[in-house]
Write an enzyme that holds these catalytic residues in place. Sequence first.
Site, PDB file in Angstrom:
ATOM      1  N   ASP A   7      -1.862   5.228  -5.786  1.00  0.00           N
ATOM      2  CA  ASP A   7      -2.132   4.415  -4.598  1.00  0.00           C
ATOM      3  C   ASP A   7      -2.289   2.950  -4.971  1.00  0.00           C
ATOM      4  OD1 ASP A   7      -2.877   3.435  -2.151  1.00  0.00           O
ATOM      5  OD2 ASP A   7      -4.823   4.440  -2.092  1.00  0.00           O
TER       6      ASP A   7
ATOM      7  N   ASP B 180       0.820  -1.212   0.000  1.00  0.00           N
ATOM      8  CA  ASP B 180       0.000   0.000   0.000  1.00  0.00           C
ATOM      9  C   ASP B 180       0.855   1.263   0.000  1.00  0.00           C
ATOM     10  OD1 ASP B 180      -1.998   1.842   0.183  1.00  0.00           O
ATOM     11  OD2 ASP B 180      -2.815   1.137   2.088  1.00  0.00           O
TER      12      ASP B 180
END
Length: 435
Positions: free
Chosen positions: A289, A80
């Site tokens: 992201d 992440d």
Amino acid sequence: MYSVYPLLLSNLFFIFIFSFYFQSRSLLLPKNAILPLRIQSIQPGSLTKPPKKLYFNHNISLTVTLTVGSPPQPVTMVLDTGSELSYLHCNKTPTTPLSYDALHSTSYTPIPCTSPVCKTRTRDFTLPVSCDQKKLCHVILSYADATSVEGNLAYDTFRFTDSVLPGVIFGCMDTGSSSNQEEDSKSTGLMGLNRGSLSFVTQMGYPKFSYCISGQDSTGVLMFGEFNTTWLKPLSYTPMVNISTPLPYFDRVAYTVQLEGIKVAGTVLPLPKSVYEPDHTGAGQTMIDSGTQFTFLLGPVYTALKNEFLKQTKNVLRVYEDLNFVFQGAMDLCYRVERSRVGLPVLPNVSMMFRGSEMVVSGQKLLFKVGGLTKGSDDVYCFTFGNSDLLGIEAYVIGHHHQQNMWMEFDLVNNRVGFAEISCDSATQKLGIDS
């Protein structure tokens, strides 16, 4: 995974101490260390600092496998770039069958409330940290997809085959809520890779990292450090956006780039560049992201893109007309495609125009088949761009679905993000990793 809460001010003195601490630790990293799932040695060649490699799998989430603790325990972590603090689920529950057993690690050290670490200000800590009954540092992390976890900050040893990283700071989480329990059951935690002082990439001390994601339900590779990629075509770079003044809705440790326009085939959306720029509160930044699956755009831009895509596909696609159906709460443009059809029709490319570079989304990456939903003899596919406004996110978010078969490089020293189209299956072979 984008955090939903406003940015908290950083403790500059603490960050200075931690920067020195992590830089000192980075000098201890092995020269030829490689990171698994599957591991192959990298020949020194022209490497200025030999990289580490992590082989990952993905479906909805990208995951990497490593070991933590003494003796080592295997863990699987979601990759992440939108989060800072890494965490592991530290107890077994019906929703988190994969967990890390801190009680059986001799190197596990919980962080007390009196530690400077507990006073760190990051966007990840959505509430001020607190002391639990044992005087340990207690944190709560919440994300825009309605998930949250809470537990204690701690140190332990993270291992990548011949690499040993003692004293890595992470969250040992014992409770949490999830919007996707099935996916969560496949991982032990999350690896935070943004630019914050507590992120895993900061603690590793490498100047850059890269990854390459293959097609749906496939694999890829994550690499930390400099490496020889003469077989890779030149990357297209766009600078990261930095704002020194703290703003309530601007995440200063995200990988923020400047989106300047979007075009469908050769048609540029008729919108001013100002609509893509952050406003005086910081709302409207563009973040890359890996913890988000699809790409989300602010309402006016999403509406313009939706209308142009509808216009250009009206003769090749049949709209799924159900006003009550919105895929994943933010994607309301869907189509009916005959199940007997082999492949999708030819679709117009969608190009995201960044400052100095352009990312082209084409073919299968434009539509996503909705599992378990059929209408007569048709499957339902949805457009893979969604409306940020419907999620309550004040930002443009470029998800990992649109990064498939692209080499993605995050250059922390030169403050830029680079990418180039490539077959990631071919890239893993070039790097000596078996599929």
